[in-house]
Design an enzyme around this catalytic site. Structure first.
Site, PDB file in Angstrom:
ATOM      1  N   GLY B 265      41.197  49.752  41.305  1.00  0.00           N
ATOM      2  CA  GLY B 265      40.931  50.788  40.310  1.00  0.00           C
ATOM      3  C   GLY B 265      40.932  50.233  38.907  1.00  0.00           C
ATOM      4  N   GLY B 267      42.199  49.834  35.053  1.00  0.00           N
ATOM      5  CA  GLY B 267      43.489  49.860  34.385  1.00  0.00           C
ATOM      6  C   GLY B 267      44.240  48.548  34.500  1.00  0.00           C
ATOM      7  N   SER B 268      45.281  48.448  33.684  1.00  0.00           N
ATOM      8  CA  SER B 268      46.018  47.188  33.553  1.00  0.00           C
ATOM      9  C   SER B 268      46.757  46.813  34.832  1.00  0.00           C
ATOM     10  CB  SER B 268      47.014  47.302  32.404  1.00  0.00           C
ATOM     11  OG  SER B 268      46.342  47.620  31.204  1.00  0.00           O
ATOM     12  N   VAL B 269      47.370  47.797  35.490  1.00  0.00           N
ATOM     13  CA  VAL B 269      48.202  47.475  36.651  1.00  0.00           C
ATOM     14  C   VAL B 269      47.343  46.970  37.804  1.00  0.00           C
ATOM     15  CG1 VAL B 269      49.770  48.426  38.379  1.00  0.00           C
ATOM     16  CG2 VAL B 269      50.049  49.044  35.977  1.00  0.00           C
ATOM     17  N   GLU B 290      34.341  49.810  42.272  1.00  0.00           N
ATOM     18  CA  GLU B 290      33.494  50.605  41.388  1.00  0.00           C
ATOM     19  C   GLU B 290      33.326  49.924  40.038  1.00  0.00           C
ATOM     20  OE1 GLU B 290      35.469  54.411  41.466  1.00  0.00           O
ATOM     21  OE2 GLU B 290      37.095  53.719  40.210  1.00  0.00           O
ATOM     22  N   ASN B 380      43.285  61.136  32.887  1.00  0.00           N
ATOM     23  CA  ASN B 380      41.878  60.716  32.879  1.00  0.00           C
ATOM     24  C   ASN B 380      41.043  61.492  33.900  1.00  0.00           C
ATOM     25  OD1 ASN B 380      42.551  58.707  30.986  1.00  0.00           O
ATOM     26  ND2 ASN B 380      43.148  57.325  32.616  1.00  0.00           N
ATOM     27  N   GLY B 384      37.318  57.381  41.254  1.00  0.00           N
ATOM     28  CA  GLY B 384      36.918  57.040  42.618  1.00  0.00           C
ATOM     29  C   GLY B 384      38.096  56.881  43.555  1.00  0.00           C
TER      30      GLY B 384
END
Lengths: 500, 500
Positions: B265, B267-269, B290, B380, B384
């Site tokens: 996904g 994002g930072s993590v 994605e 947000n 997906g």
């Protein structure tokens, strides 16, 4: 003996006949069983019964996998005997349910399309014994299933041992209506070639390595009839609302008069809603479902449904007599498939199903609880509802707006368990009306659900919850400390009416 | 002028060049726009900017569809100008988020794979104007997208009018890396033929009816760089836990050293976790995701990832310079596809992805909230994550066990919003450890999650919630009136520590 041998056309397997007691004696404490059976149809019967008898004098526990719910008292007897450690992926039996809710038995509530993947990948199992009800075994050693396919083919392929229960009372004309397809390992698969409801993509029986067939037993016990109720007045009204919605879709050009392949969940309400199509203008219908209940055969009789595909056939006693007694007139309109294929997300999206399932409760934003009474007690399980709702063209959930004589509202501020999220629910229907949630933001859904679906005796109470929630703001306004206040009031006072 | 004409190879379209102001003037109050753009990549820029300028002197509102989040300040400016009535299917912008949560703007939070179906079926829309960023237009009139595909192809096919923004600053070597595939109407589809991550199944550009191309504008504004942070210590620990889990899967024979196609996904993590693979023993990896963030290119550079498929490329400023400046070394290892294909449930299951997404919070039974802070305020959107989690081979959710300096536990008794149900979550990971929930009944999951994932300062508090819940019984024991007590305590006292 001759009749029995005629059912075992594979000569090398004719010497495997054993008694149910002997076969059951091979099953040891701690083993995992894969039993045929889907919504009370085509379940293994003799071996489970023999196991239950063994339990009278012996302590043991097994894990039990199936297609879906088992009939013929199997889940009841297994639960009463206390010989099940873990059960998956579905059950619908009061005694078993009680044991589960008391923590005496473990239950893994799993999307019906996904258990096959877990077995194939070795996440659950290994399966020590697959026990599969069959009509017969073909010359080339394929198992011909009876009234359901369920997970039988994946059980047979991955079990260490296979026991076949040839049931002499099941209708022999079922031979030829099954279509067994094995997609193969993830990452090494071809596209599943099915593009139409009546496409045949596999074999008429389940291939089995003859080495694994440990025993063949014979039974003559019929499937349990379904316990669905005749459509009542409220169900008929719900069906009318649904028809109104479908008419609007046709008027807008989004559907034709042939609609789209229909899926309908198990149970009286979904059956009643499907039944409502009989006197409608819709025609040349197709069914692509997991189970075919009475209404589908009424629709076939009425010339409304031209083809139906599913994983099982589960009928009331009366309907069973009629349909099984005259199966020749139905068999070219039916295919039974593995539940992985009937419930496959890719196929559901490809075919663009209209999916109708029953909710236990839903909330003002369209989240649906299909499984847990008051958020804690298991009713049956999610079954295939998630497989269908997520990918259908139209994901429809139906429920009466109240239960228990009005003391429970089926529409609540916040569902006490979420099985289908707001992202997966298109239309909700009660006897009050329907709400079409597609394309709506959460704040647009609430007034629609309150005014069209909530029972009038709960509307004011719901409006005031939402008004208070609106003061807090957010995409999805809630008063979190009151989110379950209706459920808590019910637990304390026997009603969700907060003023009582 | 010549450079511009070279970008419009379709001669009949060379006379469509207009200014952004002129094109924006065609957009009227109440219209629906389909803007290109997916996770800040390849977004339409010139027309939205011109619309925002128009809003200084004119009142109007439009509905805005996109692929996913828009960069370049577009969502921010649209929100500030107050010209968006409804936004779908995703956003990730603080100003817009605030407007949404204040109820000043409507937001439809939709599975990213599904918006195309709604457009195709006419559930949302009609789209008045598709505004698509492009590298160029081919001789036969196909639009070559830039750094994302998103929903652009379905927008173009179904919009009444198309405006093309040719961006001269986007890397021209992107031409040829797109693979545009249109599945067709539900019920009339062939199987999508993709069986390997690097399969090409479509065209390198978006076919467009030249009649619909109302205008072509030119820009030279670069994509916004991503704002992901470098992996911190806790993220690295999470990555280590995940690697441990993957090693166990390899040891058990369920995976090989090549793992399975990876999805990660935004994002930072999630980026950090993927980054953790660089120094691992895993090799010959594939990505089917994605969005491709920095870590994927680090993995390509390290020789770990041999091919990556996605719907967009979103990089930090530094990485963007490096990758776009030397794109020739990457382009034969990349394909960009429509989000309907990258996120397609049937393909996700067929390929058997390992899916890694970020949770906002999860609960003791494995339900995941990815979207709503305290159950009400949108962060947000689901993006997906639902497309992947439902059908992946392994559905993994990661989050740090606490937030806000420990005052918030990311593991709670009952999540305040459910985006992924207990049925869809296989593995949960925090910096404390991981819990493998596959095949476990709810009562088996709780101790595992408490001991392995909950932060030590919240464990005792969680144990006592669960002990009280167990007294009530059920498949999924809860104390419903205390289910949100941690969230309520946080709201009242600024911490989830009930003793503070």
């Amino acid at each position: 003996m001759d009749e029995k041998l005629q059912r075992i056309k594979a000569i090398e397997l004719q010497n495997r006949m054993v008694t149910a007691e002997e076969a059951a004696s091979w099953i040891k404490d701690g083993m995992t069983l894969g039993l045929s059976g889907f919504t009370r149809a085509g379940d293994a019967k003799a071996i489970p019964y023999a196991l239950v008898r063994r339990a009278e004098t012996e302590q043991f526990k097994v894990d039990v996998l199936s297609g879906a719910s088992l009939g013929s008292g199997v889940d009841k007897l297994l639960a009463e005997a206390g010989i099940v450690n873990k059960r998956a992926p579905f059950q619908a039996e009061p005694v078993m349910r009680k044991k589960i809710n008391e923590g005496e038995m473990l239950f893994v509530d799993h999307h019906l399309s996904q258990t096959a993947e877990w077995i194939r990948a070795g996440v659950i199992g290994p399966i020590d014994f697959a026990v599969i009800e069959a009509l017969s075994i073909t010359e080339d050693g394929m198992i011909i299933p009876t009234t359901s396919v369920g997970n039988s083919s994946v059980f047979v392929e991955h079990a260490k041992n296979v026991i076949i229960e040839i049931n002499l009372s099941q209708p022999q004309l079922f031979e030829g209506i099954h279509d067994i397809y094995e997609p193969g390992m993830q990452g090494q698969r071809s596209p599943i070639p099915l593009t139409k409801v009546d496409d045949r993509i596999g074999t008429i029986g389940i291939p089995v390595d003859p080495e694994k067939v440990r025993g063949i037993v014979f039974t003559a016990q019929e499937d349990s009839p379904s316990t669905i109720l005749q459509p009542d007045a409220e169900s008929k009204v719900m069906a009318e609302h649904l028809l109104d919605f479908l008419r609007k879709e046709v008027a807008s050009g989004r559907l034709s008069n042939r609609l789209a392949p229909l899926q309908s969940g198990i149970g009286s309400v979904a059956n009643a809603v499907l039944h409502g199509l009989i006197d409608s203008e819709f025609d040349n219908l197709e069914v692509y479902s997991e189970v075919l209940q009475d209404a589908v055969f009424d629709l076939i009789d009425a010339g409304k449904v031209k083809f139906a595909s599913a994983s099982s056939i589960t009928l009331s006693e009366e309907k069973m007599k009629k349909v099984f007694g005259d199966f020749g007139t139905y068999r070219d309109k039916l295919i039974l498939r593995p539940q992985e294929i009937t419930n496959h997300p890719g196929l559901i999206r490809r075919l663009g199903l209209i999916s109708i399932n029953t909710a236990l409760e839903f909330d003002i934003y369209g989240n649906v609880n299909s499984t847990h009474v008051s958020g804690t007690k298991m009713m049956n399980g999610i079954g295939g509802s998630g497989d269908f709702a997520r990918n259908a063209r139209l994901s429809i959930f139906v429920t009466k707006s109240t239960a228990k004589g009005g003391s429970i509202s089926s529409v609540v501020p916040f569902v006490s368990h979420v099985d289908h999220t707001e992202h997966d629910v298109d239309i909700v229907v009660t006897e009050q009306g329907y709400a079409d949630l597609r394309g709506l933001a959460p704040r647009e859904r609430v007034p629609l659900i309150i005014e069209r679906c909530v029972h009038p005796t709960y509307r004011e109470q719901m409006r005031s919850y939402y008004e208070e929630a609106l003061l807090r703001g957010g995409q999805t306004p809630h008063v979190l400390e009151k989110a379950f206040s209706w459920h808590n009031h019910l637990a304390a006072n026997g009603t969700m009416h907060l003023s009582e």
